[in-house]
Design a protein around this motif. Structure first.
Motif, PDB file in Angstrom:
ATOM      1  N   MET A   1       0.718  -1.409   0.135  1.00 23.80           N
ATOM      2  CA  MET A   1      -0.107   0.086  -0.029  1.00 23.80           C
ATOM      3  C   MET A   1       1.064   1.146   0.243  1.00 23.80           C
ATOM      4  O   MET A   1       1.889   1.406   1.016  1.00 23.80           O
ATOM      5  CB  MET A   1      -1.012   0.024   1.100  1.00 23.80           C
ATOM      6  CG  MET A   1      -1.490   1.298   1.327  1.00 23.80           C
ATOM      7  SD  MET A   1      -2.836   1.517   2.635  1.00 23.80           S
ATOM      8  CE  MET A   1      -3.896   0.459   2.716  1.00 23.80           C
ATOM      9  N   PRO A   2       0.534   2.242  -0.728  1.00 27.62           N
ATOM     10  CA  PRO A   2       1.186   3.376  -0.770  1.00 27.62           C
ATOM     11  C   PRO A   2       1.278   3.776   0.443  1.00 27.62           C
ATOM     12  O   PRO A   2       0.485   4.098   1.258  1.00 27.62           O
ATOM     13  CB  PRO A   2       1.018   4.012  -2.071  1.00 27.62           C
ATOM     14  CG  PRO A   2       0.139   3.020  -3.169  1.00 27.62           C
ATOM     15  CD  PRO A   2      -0.039   1.974  -2.062  1.00 27.62           C
ATOM     16  N   ARG A   3       2.058   4.854   1.113  1.00 26.37           N
ATOM     17  CA  ARG A   3       2.048   6.029   2.011  1.00 26.37           C
ATOM     18  C   ARG A   3       3.416   7.096   2.372  1.00 26.37           C
ATOM     19  O   ARG A   3       4.372   7.399   0.571  1.00 26.37           O
ATOM     20  CB  ARG A   3       2.205   5.093   3.058  1.00 26.37           C
ATOM     21  CG  ARG A   3       3.978   4.064   3.652  1.00 26.37           C
ATOM     22  CD  ARG A   3       4.031   3.362   4.577  1.00 26.37           C
ATOM     23  NE  ARG A   3       4.716   3.059   4.817  1.00 26.37           N
ATOM     24  CZ  ARG A   3       6.131   2.872   5.666  1.00 26.37           C
ATOM     25  NH1 ARG A   3       5.942   3.125   6.689  1.00 26.37           N
ATOM     26  NH2 ARG A   3       7.016   2.029   5.446  1.00 26.37           N
ATOM     27  N   THR A   4       2.424   8.036   2.553  1.00 23.13           N
ATOM     28  CA  THR A   4       3.915   9.046   2.661  1.00 23.13           C
ATOM     29  C   THR A   4       4.194   9.400   4.510  1.00 23.13           C
ATOM     30  O   THR A   4       3.503   9.155   4.740  1.00 23.13           O
ATOM     31  CB  THR A   4       2.870  10.243   1.714  1.00 23.13           C
ATOM     32  OG1 THR A   4       2.568   9.617   0.474  1.00 23.13           O
ATOM     33  CG2 THR A   4       3.520  11.345   1.873  1.00 23.13           C
ATOM     34  N   LEU A   5       5.705  10.222   4.239  1.00 21.07           N
ATOM     35  CA  LEU A   5       6.305  10.573   5.173  1.00 21.07           C
ATOM     36  C   LEU A   5       6.501  11.818   4.632  1.00 21.07           C
ATOM     37  O   LEU A   5       7.034  11.736   3.940  1.00 21.07           O
ATOM     38  CB  LEU A   5       7.375   9.414   5.752  1.00 21.07           C
ATOM     39  CG  LEU A   5       7.209   7.935   5.954  1.00 21.07           C
ATOM     40  CD1 LEU A   5       8.142   7.366   6.047  1.00 21.07           C
ATOM     41  CD2 LEU A   5       6.156   7.832   7.621  1.00 21.07           C
ATOM     42  N   GLN A   6       6.232  12.873   5.843  1.00 22.64           N
ATOM     43  CA  GLN A   6       6.839  13.954   5.572  1.00 22.64           C
ATOM     44  C   GLN A   6       7.291  15.334   7.121  1.00 22.64           C
ATOM     45  O   GLN A   6       6.640  14.292   7.982  1.00 22.64           O
ATOM     46  CB  GLN A   6       6.053  14.924   5.329  1.00 22.64           C
ATOM     47  CG  GLN A   6       6.239  16.219   4.076  1.00 22.64           C
ATOM     48  CD  GLN A   6       4.880  16.719   3.764  1.00 22.64           C
ATOM     49  OE1 GLN A   6       4.294  16.854   3.709  1.00 22.64           O
ATOM     50  NE2 GLN A   6       5.460  17.393   2.262  1.00 22.64           N
ATOM     51  N   GLY A   7       8.178  15.603   6.966  1.00 17.92           N
ATOM     52  CA  GLY A   7       8.290  16.366   7.828  1.00 17.92           C
ATOM     53  C   GLY A   7       9.292  17.609   7.646  1.00 17.92           C
ATOM     54  O   GLY A   7      10.042  17.900   6.121  1.00 17.92           O
ATOM     55  N   GLN A   8       9.561  18.765   8.628  1.00 18.48           N
ATOM     56  CA  GLN A   8       9.941  19.951   8.224  1.00 18.48           C
ATOM     57  C   GLN A   8      11.461  19.782   8.554  1.00 18.48           C
ATOM     58  O   GLN A   8      12.014  19.365  10.457  1.00 18.48           O
ATOM     59  CB  GLN A   8       9.391  20.694   8.677  1.00 18.48           C
ATOM     60  CG  GLN A   8       8.112  21.600   8.476  1.00 18.48           C
ATOM     61  CD  GLN A   8       8.178  22.486   6.899  1.00 18.48           C
ATOM     62  OE1 GLN A   8       9.024  23.037   6.937  1.00 18.48           O
ATOM     63  NE2 GLN A   8       7.628  21.955   5.932  1.00 18.48           N
ATOM     64  N   PHE A   9      12.682  20.181   7.899  1.00 15.64           N
ATOM     65  CA  PHE A   9      13.883  19.984   8.677  1.00 15.64           C
ATOM     66  C   PHE A   9      14.022  21.440   9.360  1.00 15.64           C
ATOM     67  O   PHE A   9      13.236  22.344   9.873  1.00 15.64           O
ATOM     68  CB  PHE A   9      15.050  21.021   7.629  1.00 15.64           C
ATOM     69  CG  PHE A   9      15.409  19.108   6.755  1.00 15.64           C
ATOM     70  CD1 PHE A   9      16.437  18.650   7.541  1.00 15.64           C
ATOM     71  CD2 PHE A   9      14.538  19.491   5.329  1.00 15.64           C
ATOM     72  CE1 PHE A   9      16.366  17.207   6.253  1.00 15.64           C
ATOM     73  CE2 PHE A   9      15.102  18.591   4.736  1.00 15.64           C
ATOM     74  CZ  PHE A   9      15.689  17.850   5.293  1.00 15.64           C
ATOM     75  N   GLN A  10      14.302  20.581  10.981  1.00 12.84           N
ATOM     76  CA  GLN A  10      15.133  21.401  12.234  1.00 12.84           C
ATOM     77  C   GLN A  10      16.831  21.915  12.348  1.00 12.84           C
ATOM     78  O   GLN A  10      17.385  20.595  12.178  1.00 12.84           O
ATOM     79  CB  GLN A  10      14.606  21.098  13.343  1.00 12.84           C
ATOM     80  CG  GLN A  10      12.602  20.389  13.111  1.00 12.84           C
ATOM     81  CD  GLN A  10      12.275  19.713  14.343  1.00 12.84           C
ATOM     82  OE1 GLN A  10      13.117  19.535  15.644  1.00 12.84           O
ATOM     83  NE2 GLN A  10      12.055  18.632  14.277  1.00 12.84           N
TER      84      GLN A  10
END
Length: 116
Positions: free
Chosen positions: A1-10
């Motif tokens: 199943m496709p999935r997406t992970l995301q985050g802003q750089f700190q």
């Protein structure tokens, strides 16, 4: 199943801006950096980690795992795409929880994006 992970750089050792997005599909995985900038360095590399950026025992931000999986050198572009083949992604020893900008020459972490 496709999935997406995301985050802003700190930022850590260098001011770093941008978003890291990992899209996982059966055909492979893509890491996309958008609006990305960071400090200058002699050997900047992009890494994946099972750790997250969180306060350590002294209250300073640090990566909760010393494991880093190198994806390769960074380009100077604010938009970058790194293809990760399905075999490499499935061979990861732990779930990927962050993307790390690492100065290999100085052994210094410039920034971390915790993924959710």
């Amino acid at each position: 199943m496709p999935r997406t992970l995301q985050g802003q750089f700190q930022s850590q050792a260098a001011v770093t801006l941008g978003t890291a997005t990992i899209r996982v599909a059966d055909s492979g995985t893509v890491l996309q950096l958008d609006g990305f900038t960071t400090g200058a360095g002699d050997d900047l590399r992009l890494m994946l980690s099972p750790g997250i950026l969180a306060p350590d025992s002294t209250g300073q931000p640090g990566l909760s795992s010393s494991t880093l999986i190198e994806l390769g050198p960074l380009s100077g572009s604010p938009q970058q795409r790194i293809d990760i083949d399905a075999r490499m992604w499935s061979a990861m020893p732990s779930p990927v929880r962050s993307v790390v900008v690492y100065n290999y020459a100085d052994k210094t972490t410039y920034a971390t994006a915790n993924l959710s």
